[in-house]
Write a protein that holds these residues in place. Structure first.
Motif, PDB file in Angstrom:
ATOM      1  N   MET A   1       5.470  -3.252  -7.276  1.00 45.24           N
ATOM      2  CA  MET A   1       4.334  -3.000  -6.390  1.00 45.24           C
ATOM      3  C   MET A   1       4.223  -4.174  -5.439  1.00 45.24           C
ATOM      4  SD  MET A   1       1.421  -1.092  -8.669  1.00 45.24           S
ATOM      5  CE  MET A   1       0.595  -0.514  -7.174  1.00 45.24           C
TER       6      MET A   1
ATOM      7  N   CYS B   1      -0.854  -1.260   0.599  1.00 46.56           N
ATOM      8  CA  CYS B   1      -0.386  -1.316  -0.782  1.00 46.56           C
ATOM      9  C   CYS B   1       0.834  -0.407  -0.900  1.00 46.56           C
ATOM     10  CB  CYS B   1      -1.504  -0.830  -1.702  1.00 46.56           C
ATOM     11  SG  CYS B   1      -1.085  -0.815  -3.444  1.00 46.56           S
TER      12      CYS B   1
ATOM     13  N   ALA C   1       4.386   0.943  -3.501  1.00 44.24           N
ATOM     14  CA  ALA C   1       4.992   1.028  -4.829  1.00 44.24           C
ATOM     15  C   ALA C   1       6.413   1.564  -4.709  1.00 44.24           C
ATOM     16  CB  ALA C   1       4.163   1.931  -5.738  1.00 44.24           C
TER      17      ALA C   1
ATOM     18  N   SER D   1      -3.481   2.508  -8.110  1.00 47.02           N
ATOM     19  CA  SER D   1      -2.593   3.632  -7.854  1.00 47.02           C
ATOM     20  C   SER D   1      -2.743   4.697  -8.931  1.00 47.02           C
ATOM     21  CB  SER D   1      -1.144   3.144  -7.808  1.00 47.02           C
ATOM     22  OG  SER D   1      -0.787   2.549  -9.051  1.00 47.02           O
TER      23      SER D   1
END
Length: 126
Positions: free
Chosen positions: A34, A96, A98, A24
């Protein structure tokens, strides 16, 4: 601008392994958690694994517990998902994600994440 680079997906036979990575960048504030979220065709998004950035503590969805392992690099910007003993029902797009809001010690759930990558396909089939 937030940016995720996801890699490692693909096709694997049942019982096989894959390793997903996500790096990231572009965050303007602290990242507290995360994780990896997946969505299979016709199904709701579900959290697969989450990791707390300040202490590395990991949590898993019940369908993958004992088979998947999440870890992060010391820079806290790269998170990896090791997937073992893959099953056809693990087939999905994996994202993914966050979180820049500190919710504290909460369950690993998709709704805690405010920033997402574009996703990477994982297919488990013989």
């Amino acid at each position: 601008q937030l940016h995720f680079v996801e890699s490692g997906g693909g096709l694997v036979q049942p019982g096989g392994s894959l390793k997903l990575s996500c790096t990231s960048s572009g965050f303007t504030s602290d990242v507290y958690d995360m994780g990896w979220i997946r969505q299979a065709p016709g199904k709701e998004r579900e959290a697969v694994a989450c990791i707390r950035n300040n202490n590395g503590r990991a949590k898993y969805g019940h369908l993958v517990r004992g088979r998947f392992s999440i870890s992060r690099d010391s820079d806290k910007k790269t998170v990896t998902l090791q997937m073992n003993d893959l099953k056809p029902e693990d087939t999905a797009i994996y994202y993914c994600a966050a979180n820049e809001i500190d919710f504290g010690n909460v369950p690993c759930e998709a709704h805690i994440f405010g920033s997402w990558g574009t996703g990477i396909q994982v297919t488990v089939s013989s």
